[in-house]
Design a protein around this motif. Structure first.
Motif, short mmCIF file in Angstrom:
data_model
loop_
_atom_site.label_atom_id
_atom_site.label_comp_id
_atom_site.label_asym_id
_atom_site.label_seq_id
_atom_site.Cartn_x
_atom_site.Cartn_y
_atom_site.Cartn_z
N LYS A 173 0.84 -1.19 0.00
CA LYS A 173 0.00 0.00 0.00
C LYS A 173 0.88 1.25 0.00
O LYS A 173 1.88 1.32 0.70
N VAL A 174 0.49 2.21 -0.80
CA VAL A 174 1.21 3.48 -0.88
C VAL A 174 1.22 4.15 0.50
O VAL A 174 2.22 4.76 0.89
N GLU A 175 0.15 4.00 1.24
CA GLU A 175 0.03 4.64 2.55
C GLU A 175 1.06 4.13 3.56
O GLU A 175 1.34 4.79 4.55
N ASN A 176 1.62 2.96 3.32
CA ASN A 176 2.63 2.38 4.22
C ASN A 176 4.04 2.87 3.93
O ASN A 176 4.98 2.55 4.65
N VAL A 177 4.20 3.60 2.84
CA VAL A 177 5.53 4.05 2.42
C VAL A 177 5.54 5.59 2.40
O VAL A 177 4.95 6.20 1.51
N PRO A 178 6.23 6.21 3.35
CA PRO A 178 6.23 7.68 3.42
C PRO A 178 6.69 8.37 2.14
O PRO A 178 6.12 9.38 1.74
N GLN A 179 7.69 7.82 1.48
CA GLN A 179 8.21 8.44 0.26
C GLN A 179 7.14 8.43 -0.84
O GLN A 179 6.97 9.42 -1.56
N LEU A 180 6.44 7.32 -0.99
CA LEU A 180 5.42 7.23 -2.02
C LEU A 180 4.19 8.05 -1.65
O LEU A 180 3.53 8.61 -2.54
N LEU A 181 3.89 8.13 -0.37
CA LEU A 181 2.77 8.94 0.08
C LEU A 181 3.03 10.42 -0.26
O LEU A 181 2.12 11.13 -0.69
N GLU A 182 4.26 10.83 -0.11
CA GLU A 182 4.64 12.21 -0.45
C GLU A 182 4.44 12.47 -1.95
O GLU A 182 3.93 13.52 -2.35
N GLU B 195 0.65 12.69 -2.65
CA GLU B 195 0.10 13.97 -2.21
C GLU B 195 0.55 15.12 -3.12
O GLU B 195 -0.23 16.03 -3.42
N SER B 196 1.78 15.07 -3.57
CA SER B 196 2.29 16.10 -4.47
C SER B 196 1.53 16.07 -5.80
O SER B 196 1.18 17.12 -6.34
N LEU B 197 1.28 14.88 -6.31
CA LEU B 197 0.50 14.76 -7.54
C LEU B 197 -0.93 15.25 -7.33
O LEU B 197 -1.50 15.92 -8.20
N ALA B 198 -1.51 14.93 -6.16
CA ALA B 198 -2.89 15.34 -5.87
C ALA B 198 -3.01 16.87 -5.84
O ALA B 198 -4.02 17.42 -6.29
N ARG B 199 -1.98 17.55 -5.32
CA ARG B 199 -1.99 19.01 -5.28
C ARG B 199 -2.03 19.61 -6.68
O ARG B 199 -2.52 20.72 -6.89
N GLN B 200 -1.52 18.86 -7.65
CA GLN B 200 -1.51 19.33 -9.04
C GLN B 200 -2.71 18.78 -9.82
O GLN B 200 -2.80 18.97 -11.04
N GLY B 201 -3.58 18.05 -9.12
CA GLY B 201 -4.76 17.49 -9.77
C GLY B 201 -4.46 16.23 -10.56
O GLY B 201 -5.21 15.86 -11.46
#
Length: 107
Positions: free
Chosen positions: A18-27, A30-36
Motif C-alpha cells: 500500500k502506498v500509505e505504508n511508504v512515506p516516500q510514495l505517500l509524499e 500527495e504532491s501529484l494530488a496538489r496538481q490534480g
C-alpha cells in the motif's frame, strides 16, 4: 539437473503493498494530488521499500560493493602462494643482473 529442493516460492498478494505504508510514495501521491494528478501505478513501487525482504538502499549498496571480496582475497592469497612456491617472478625486479651489462666488460 539441479532442481529446486525446497518449498516453492510463494508470490505475495499485491494487496499487501500500500502506498500509505511508504512515506516516500505517500509524499509523491500527495504532491501529484496538489496538481490534480494521480498515478494508478504508484502502488507497484511499494515493494521496493519493504525493508524485511529487500533491505535498505544502503544495505543493498554495501552488498553490491563487497560481494565476492572474501573469495577474491582468498584467490589473491592462493596466487601469491603459488608464485612463491613455483619461484615465478623471482629476479625480474633487478635490472642488469645476469645479462652481462654493468659488469665492466665490453664486448
Amino acid at each position: 539437473m539441479g532442481g529446486h529442493h525446497g518449498e516453492p516460492y510463494k508470490v505475495p498478494h499485491p494487496s499487501i503493498y500500500k502506498v500509505e505504508n511508504v512515506p516516500q510514495l505517500l509524499e509523491v501521491k500527495e504532491s501529484l494530488a496538489r496538481q490534480g494528478l494521480s498515478d494508478p501505478w504508484l502502488r507497484n513501487e511499494a515493494w521496493r521499500y519493504e525493508k524485511k525482504a529487500f533491505g535498505t538502499h544502503a544495505s543493498r549498496l554495501k552488498t553490491f560493493m563487497f560481494r565476492g571480496l572474501g573469495v577474491g582475497f582468498c584467490a589473491f592469497l592462493v596466487t601469491i602462494g603459488a608464485e612463491y612456491a613455483l619461484g615465478i617472478g623471482k629476479g625480474q625486479g633487478g635490472h642488469g643482473h645476469g645479462d652481462g651489462h654493468g659488469d665492466g666488460k665490453h664486448h
